[in-house]
Design an enzyme around this catalytic site. Sequence first.
Site, PDB file in Angstrom:
ATOM      1  N   GLY A   9     -25.019  31.811   4.863  1.00 11.37           N
ATOM      2  CA  GLY A   9     -24.640  31.598   3.463  1.00 11.37           C
ATOM      3  C   GLY A   9     -25.640  30.638   2.852  1.00 11.37           C
ATOM      4  CB  VAL A  13     -21.700  24.614   0.976  1.00 11.66           C
ATOM      5  CG1 VAL A  13     -21.512  23.716   2.197  1.00 11.66           C
ATOM      6  CG2 VAL A  13     -20.608  24.347  -0.056  1.00 11.66           C
ATOM      7  N   GLY A  14     -24.433  25.968   1.683  1.00 11.69           N
ATOM      8  CA  GLY A  14     -25.356  26.348   2.765  1.00 11.69           C
ATOM      9  C   GLY A  14     -26.769  25.845   2.522  1.00 11.69           C
ATOM     10  CB  VAL A 119     -18.385  25.154   5.731  1.00 11.70           C
ATOM     11  CG1 VAL A 119     -18.245  24.433   4.390  1.00 11.70           C
ATOM     12  CG2 VAL A 119     -19.167  24.258   6.707  1.00 11.70           C
ATOM     13  CG  HIS A 176     -10.043  21.623   3.358  1.00 13.44           C
ATOM     14  ND1 HIS A 176     -10.231  20.365   2.864  1.00 13.44           N
ATOM     15  CD2 HIS A 176     -10.916  22.420   2.676  1.00 13.44           C
ATOM     16  CE1 HIS A 176     -11.170  20.396   1.935  1.00 13.44           C
ATOM     17  NE2 HIS A 176     -11.589  21.631   1.801  1.00 13.44           N
TER      18      HIS A 176
HETATM   19  N1  NAD Z   1     -14.443  23.156   4.114  1.00 14.31           N
HETATM   20  C1  NAD Z   1     -14.732  22.505   3.011  1.00 14.31           C
HETATM   21  O1  NAD Z   1     -14.457  21.326   2.881  1.00 14.31           O
HETATM   22  C2  NAD Z   1     -15.443  23.230   1.890  1.00 14.31           C
HETATM   23  C3  NAD Z   1     -16.042  22.523   0.842  1.00 14.31           C
HETATM   24  C4  NAD Z   1     -16.735  23.225  -0.137  1.00 14.31           C
HETATM   25  C5  NAD Z   1     -16.805  24.608  -0.087  1.00 14.31           C
HETATM   26  N2  NAD Z   1     -16.169  25.264   0.910  1.00 14.31           N
HETATM   27  C6  NAD Z   1     -16.218  26.735   1.014  1.00 14.31           C
HETATM   28  O2  NAD Z   1     -17.500  27.123   1.480  1.00 14.31           O
HETATM   29  C7  NAD Z   1     -17.792  28.432   1.029  1.00 14.31           C
HETATM   30  C8  NAD Z   1     -19.156  28.445   0.349  1.00 14.31           C
HETATM   31  O3  NAD Z   1     -19.118  27.677  -0.845  1.00 14.31           O
HETATM   32  P1  NAD Z   1     -20.420  27.662  -1.808  1.00 14.31           P
HETATM   33  O4  NAD Z   1     -20.087  26.741  -2.909  1.00 14.31           O
HETATM   34  O5  NAD Z   1     -21.646  27.470  -1.014  1.00 14.31           O
HETATM   35  O6  NAD Z   1     -20.390  29.179  -2.349  1.00 14.31           O
HETATM   36  P2  NAD Z   1     -21.641  30.032  -2.889  1.00 14.31           P
HETATM   37  O7  NAD Z   1     -21.058  31.201  -3.614  1.00 14.31           O
HETATM   38  O8  NAD Z   1     -22.597  29.154  -3.595  1.00 14.31           O
HETATM   39  O9  NAD Z   1     -22.351  30.538  -1.536  1.00 14.31           O
HETATM   40  C9  NAD Z   1     -21.753  31.452  -0.667  1.00 14.31           C
HETATM   41  C10 NAD Z   1     -22.873  32.332  -0.141  1.00 14.31           C
HETATM   42  O10 NAD Z   1     -22.326  33.182   0.884  1.00 14.31           O
HETATM   43  C11 NAD Z   1     -23.058  34.383   0.801  1.00 14.31           C
HETATM   44  N3  NAD Z   1     -22.381  35.460   1.530  1.00 14.31           N
HETATM   45  C12 NAD Z   1     -21.327  36.204   1.137  1.00 14.31           C
HETATM   46  N4  NAD Z   1     -21.046  37.131   2.094  1.00 14.31           N
HETATM   47  C13 NAD Z   1     -21.940  36.927   3.105  1.00 14.31           C
HETATM   48  C14 NAD Z   1     -22.161  37.568   4.355  1.00 14.31           C
HETATM   49  N5  NAD Z   1     -21.399  38.577   4.763  1.00 14.31           N
HETATM   50  N6  NAD Z   1     -23.176  37.096   5.120  1.00 14.31           N
HETATM   51  C15 NAD Z   1     -23.948  36.067   4.724  1.00 14.31           C
HETATM   52  N7  NAD Z   1     -23.784  35.435   3.540  1.00 14.31           N
HETATM   53  C16 NAD Z   1     -22.793  35.873   2.746  1.00 14.31           C
HETATM   54  C17 NAD Z   1     -23.165  34.644  -0.693  1.00 14.31           C
HETATM   55  O11 NAD Z   1     -24.170  35.605  -0.993  1.00 14.31           O
HETATM   56  C18 NAD Z   1     -23.484  33.255  -1.206  1.00 14.31           C
HETATM   57  O12 NAD Z   1     -24.875  33.028  -1.295  1.00 14.31           O
HETATM   58  C19 NAD Z   1     -16.622  28.819   0.104  1.00 14.31           C
HETATM   59  O13 NAD Z   1     -15.678  29.591   0.821  1.00 14.31           O
HETATM   60  C20 NAD Z   1     -16.020  27.488  -0.272  1.00 14.31           C
HETATM   61  O14 NAD Z   1     -14.659  27.585  -0.654  1.00 14.31           O
HETATM   62  C21 NAD Z   1     -15.509  24.611   1.897  1.00 14.31           C
END
Ligand code: NAD
Length: 312
Positions: A9, A13-14, A119, A176
């Site tokens: 991803g 976040v990634g 995450v 969470h």
């Molecule tokens: N655990 C925590 O405390 C916490 C905190 C913040 C965000 N999050 C979660 O983390 C996740 C990502 O958040 P974000 O803000 O980076 O979102 P984002 O939309 O900016 O990024 C997510 C990425 O995942 C990619 N993706 C989707 N399907 C995929 C697949 N099959 N293989 C590879 N990549 C794929 C998308 O193309 C996108 O680039 C969300 O589910 C969010 O709710 C968790």
Amino acid sequence: MRKKVTVIGAGNVGATAAMRVAEKGLADVVLVDVLEGVPAGKALDIAEAAPIEKHDCRIIGCTNQYADAKDSDVVIITAGIPRKPGMSRDDLLATNMGIMKTVVKEVAAVAPNAILIVVSNPLDAMCHVAFEASGFPKERVVGMAGVLDSARFRAFIAMEVNVSVENIHAFVLGGHGDTMVPISRYSTVAGIPVTELIAPDRLAAIEKRTREGGAEIVGLLKTGSAYYAPASGAVEMTEAILKDKKKILPCAAYLEGEYGINNLFVGVPVKLGDRGVEEIIEIKLDDKERKALQHSADTVKKLVEDMKRLSK
Ligand SMILES: NC(=O)c1ccc[n+]([C@@H]2O[C@H](COP(=O)([O-])OP(=O)(O)OC[C@H]3O[C@@H](n4cnc5c(N)ncnc54)[C@H](O)[C@@H]3O)[C@@H](O)[C@H]2O)c1
């Protein structure tokens, strides 16, 4: 041998986590996404900052090419959709469950000895999917949420008492979500219990702000959720593992009887080292805290049951 971290991803976040891993000089990084061009572009951008940021970590980005993740030491999984205003983390369940299953199967095939840091939300439920889809032992699947929720709690305490954030230790346990459990009794400012420094009504307000910390940012950003602090949380865990620090951090871990909770991923203090979750630390909870943790675990259990229904 250089360490290798794969981040699945390349979104907010990634990409931020990938940048921090490289800029802290922790490991070479592989950034994977389904999007064409985006992971390669972001990786190149981070690599071009390396001469200025002064690190020699190699970083590459690729689209659905899991061969590049071969033999990773740690895999941080952020693939999925984030929340929009008005959505709860649980609203992401059906979509992110499918994504998690697919990516974890790919990862497990090329990096069978990796430690998975999950995450994607809803966090605790996604840990279950990763655990089942990977077939990895429970020690090597761990979720990032408590580090973030505790960092938010620590930041708010520091703002309240006007001291360095470095002086603040605080724990948030449980799932969470809205039922997370900030444990003020074990939270300190330079060793002094916060309960001695902050009036009960102010402390209750800080606990509430912590529980709603994610929603506060979603409400401000409007197009996504928080990512700087979540990325920091995932990278702190990565560093603890890669450097075998034996660091105690609140993380989602698979419980088998600890805290009276069975067969569920729930946020508890764990010792993180190069074997992953090396120990689950059982701190003494009073009745109110134990009930709140149990309630939080019950909401995780319901999500896991919902997933079973959705999979049928
Ligand atoms: N655990 C925590 O405390 C916490 C905190 C913040 C965000 N999050 C979660 O983390 C996740 C990502 O958040 P974000 O803000 O980076 O979102 P984002 O939309 O900016 O990024 C997510 C990425 O995942 C990619 N993706 C989707 N399907 C995929 C697949 N099959 N293989 C590879 N990549 C794929 C998308 O193309 C996108 O680039 C969300 O589910 C969010 O709710 C968790």
